[in-house]
Every structure is written in C-alpha cells, then in structure tokens.
Design an enzyme around this catalytic site. Structure first.
Site, mmCIF file in Angstrom:
data_model
loop_
_atom_site.group_PDB
_atom_site.id
_atom_site.type_symbol
_atom_site.label_atom_id
_atom_site.label_comp_id
_atom_site.label_asym_id
_atom_site.label_seq_id
_atom_site.Cartn_x
_atom_site.Cartn_y
_atom_site.Cartn_z
ATOM 1 N N GLU A 38 28.919 -76.316 14.847
ATOM 2 C CA GLU A 38 29.641 -77.546 14.535
ATOM 3 C C GLU A 38 28.710 -78.759 14.548
ATOM 4 O OE1 GLU A 38 32.722 -78.035 13.458
ATOM 5 O OE2 GLU A 38 33.013 -75.876 13.421
ATOM 6 N N CYS A 193 38.367 -78.348 -2.703
ATOM 7 C CA CYS A 193 38.602 -79.793 -2.829
ATOM 8 C C CYS A 193 37.283 -80.538 -2.612
ATOM 9 C CB CYS A 193 39.665 -80.243 -1.817
ATOM 10 S SG CYS A 193 40.332 -81.897 -2.129
ATOM 11 N N CYS A 200 41.101 -77.573 -8.703
ATOM 12 C CA CYS A 200 42.509 -77.748 -8.349
ATOM 13 C C CYS A 200 43.350 -76.518 -8.660
ATOM 14 C CB CYS A 200 43.078 -78.969 -9.075
ATOM 15 S SG CYS A 200 42.304 -80.535 -8.579
ATOM 16 N N CYS A 203 43.602 -74.228 -5.698
ATOM 17 C CA CYS A 203 43.998 -74.819 -4.421
ATOM 18 C C CYS A 203 45.401 -74.368 -4.029
ATOM 19 C CB CYS A 203 43.950 -76.339 -4.516
ATOM 20 S SG CYS A 203 44.499 -77.177 -3.011
ATOM 21 N N CYS A 209 50.126 -81.899 -4.583
ATOM 22 C CA CYS A 209 48.998 -82.802 -4.320
ATOM 23 C C CYS A 209 49.194 -84.079 -5.127
ATOM 24 C CB CYS A 209 47.680 -82.140 -4.697
ATOM 25 S SG CYS A 209 46.256 -83.248 -4.566
#
Length: 345
Positions: A38, A193, A200, A203, A209
């Site tokens: 991370e 995205c 798209c 997605c 959206c």
C-alpha cells in the site's frame, strides 16, 4: 443516487470474476506485506511497484528485519521509486511497531493511522485486507470512480469535495465482503475507470454512472487548479578519482533525503570542504527533472581529483564509476552518472 447495496453488490460480484487476484501481495493476510504494498502503490503504478516490492521483501522479509536495518540501506532499496519520504516513514513505522507493539501491527484502522506515514485511506486498506475490518478507502483511483459515478464537481483535493467523497465512501461500504469490495474499487479505478479513455462498456457500474449519462467522463474528476511550478537550480560536483566517483549520503530530510548523490554546491567550496585538489574541471550539459512541487535543473561539473587517502568529513564514500548509478541514488542522478560512466568507456 444509487443505493449502497446495489453499488457494492455489483462491484463485489465483478471483482470476484474479473478483478485482479494474482498480484504478489494478494492472497495473504500478512499485514506487513499488505502495508508495504500500500505504501509503495501511493503515487506509483502497479507495474512499476512489483519489481521493487519483490526486491524489498527479499531484503527485508518481515517487520523486524526492516526495523533493524540502517536507514541508508532502506533508502538504497527504495532508490528509483520516488517520493522518498515514504521510505523514511516506512522505516520509522517499522521501528515504532517493533518498539511499541512488540512487532505486531495494530488491528484497527484507527490505531494504524496513528503510526508514521499511514494516512486514513492506507490504514483502512491494511485493516480491511489484513484484519477484515469494515473501513473505507479513498485513494486517487477511488476518488475518480466516485466523482464520475456520482458526477461530483470540483477538484477532489479541495476541502469541501474531499469531505463529500469521504462521506460517500463511508456510506457505500457493504456489510460483508469488505476485502472484495475494497479490492474491486482499486481494480476498477486502475483498469476500467482510468484517467484517460475509461472502458465504460466493461464497467459493472456503467448503467447508472452519471458521468457517462452526461458525457462527462473526460472532465471528471476536475483537474487540480494549475499554477506554474517554481524553478530551482543546483550544482552537483562529480569528483572522479580514476575509476571512482565520490558520493555523499544526503541528510535524512529534504530533497532525496537519505540517498547517495554527488556533493552539492560551488566547486571551490566543495573541494575545500573535502580537502581535495582538482587536476581539471569541466561543466557537463545541464539536466532538467520535474518533481512534485518544482522543476529542478541539475548543473553538473566533472572534476578529476588527486587521490586522497581519506576525506575531511564523514558521510562520503568512493564508488566504482560503473556501479555508481545503481548505488542507491535518485533517478536523475542515476541518469547523470550513467552518462558519465558511458563517456569514460
């Protein structure tokens, strides 16, 4: 606004079938590995991080090994990854975990956030992946997903927009499958995205959206208000003793803190400070490098110096010319040193 279960359920289902599951830090609840990944992934793409992560883990396999290492060694294994404050905080955090928590990571996002270098989103990611805590993340990818899906105007870094996004991130959390949901948000932002040319049609959230409905994918999220980056200039003195170069361990804070680099400053002042005598000096072509908050022009000067049995100050070391570019130096310095080594061949 789409209700939270619908948003979360679709994302979880998509992640379990189409999300990433083969990254080297996945399929593990080891908080050390989760935390390391991370931190490395902040401001850095996955493809860049993977080889650094693997080399770093091979050298520092657990929190105690990292805490026991010298900060210079840690910086050398981070060199080239950029944003070097991350590495210094990583080392400080490891030492605090060993000293104050008996080498065990705190198991909640709130406690993790108290540690050096761990912000709210990183703490939530570690808590979710390592301990299964229901906690919201809000990294750059997630901000982009939320700004587009809910058509949120304004720069995400602005205080009011930032608060709005955190509230939304909290409200969208599912009651179950927090690991798949968290990973799904990351995967969606990284691979679907994307900042440019979002896919798209692939997605799982595209049906409602708002950015797609309004044709605003290209303008959401709003860009940071632009201002001209300040310009800085620095002279670096490359002191060459035959086949060796002199490198200095830079102070632990500031630009390239803890890394090796040629001495910085006026040529005569550097030579006097180090008690060296130059046989010949010549300027090299300047090198421009853009950092987060300013543009830096490096003005290198190559000096051939007379051999010296010892230096007047500690913190310096002679490094073989052909090895200098990989001796734990910043990226632009490495580029410069490779040019010098190539010209000497």
């Amino acid at each position: 606004m789409t209700d939270s279960p619908s948003f979360a359920d679709r994302l979880v289902a998509w992640q379990k079938t189409a999300g990433r599951r083969d990254l080297p830090w996945q399929n593990s609840r080891d908080p050390y590995r989760v935390w390391l990944s991370e931190i490395m992934l902040q401001q850095t793409q996955v493809a860049t991080v993977i080889p650094y992560y693997q080399r770093f883990l091979a050298r520092f396999p657990d929190i105690r090994a990292l805490a026991a290492a010298a900060v210079g060694t840690v910086m050398e294994h981070w060199a080239g990854l950029g944003y070097y404050a991350r590495a210094r905080n990583l080392h400080r955090c490891a030492q605090e975990i060993v000293a104050c928590h008996a080498g065990r990571f705190p198991a909640t996002a709130a406690a993790l956030e108290e540690l050096p270098g761990i912000g709210r989103s990183t703490a939530a990611a570690v808590a979710a992946f390592a301990f299964g805590e229901r906690a919201a993340i809000l990294d750059g990818n997630v901000k982009r997903v939320l700004c587009r899906h809910f058509a949120i105007d304004g720069f995400p870094g602005a205080a009011a927009v930032h608060r709005q996004l955190w509230q939304l991130a909290e409200n969208l959390l599912p009651q179950h499958d927090i690991e798949a949901y968290t990973q799904g948000l990351m995967d969606l932002g990284a691979g679907i995205c994307t900042r440019r040319r979002p896919v798209c049609e692939r997605c799982p959230l595209t049906v409602d959206c708002q950015a797609r409905q309004q044709g605003r994918q290209a303008v959401l999220p709003a860009a940071r208000p632009r201002s001209a980056l300040p310009e800085r200039t620095a002279t670096f003195v490359l002191l060459r003793d035959g086949g060796r170069l002199l490198l200095e361990r830079r102070p632990p804070i500031g630009l390239w803190g803890g890394l090796l680099a040629p001495p910085e400053g006026a040529v005569d002042a550097v030579l006097i400070r180090l008690g060296l005598r130059a046989r010949a000096c010549r300027p090299l072509p300047p090198l421009r490098h853009t950092l987060t908050h300013f543009r830096l022009t490096l003005e290198p000067v190559l000096c051939d110096v007379e051999a010296s049995p010892r230096l007047a100050e500690p913190g310096y070391e002679w490094v073989a010319l052909e090895q200098a570019a990989t001796a734990g130096v910043p990226t632009p310095i490495g580029k410069l040193l490779r040019q010098v080594a190539s010209a000497a061949d």
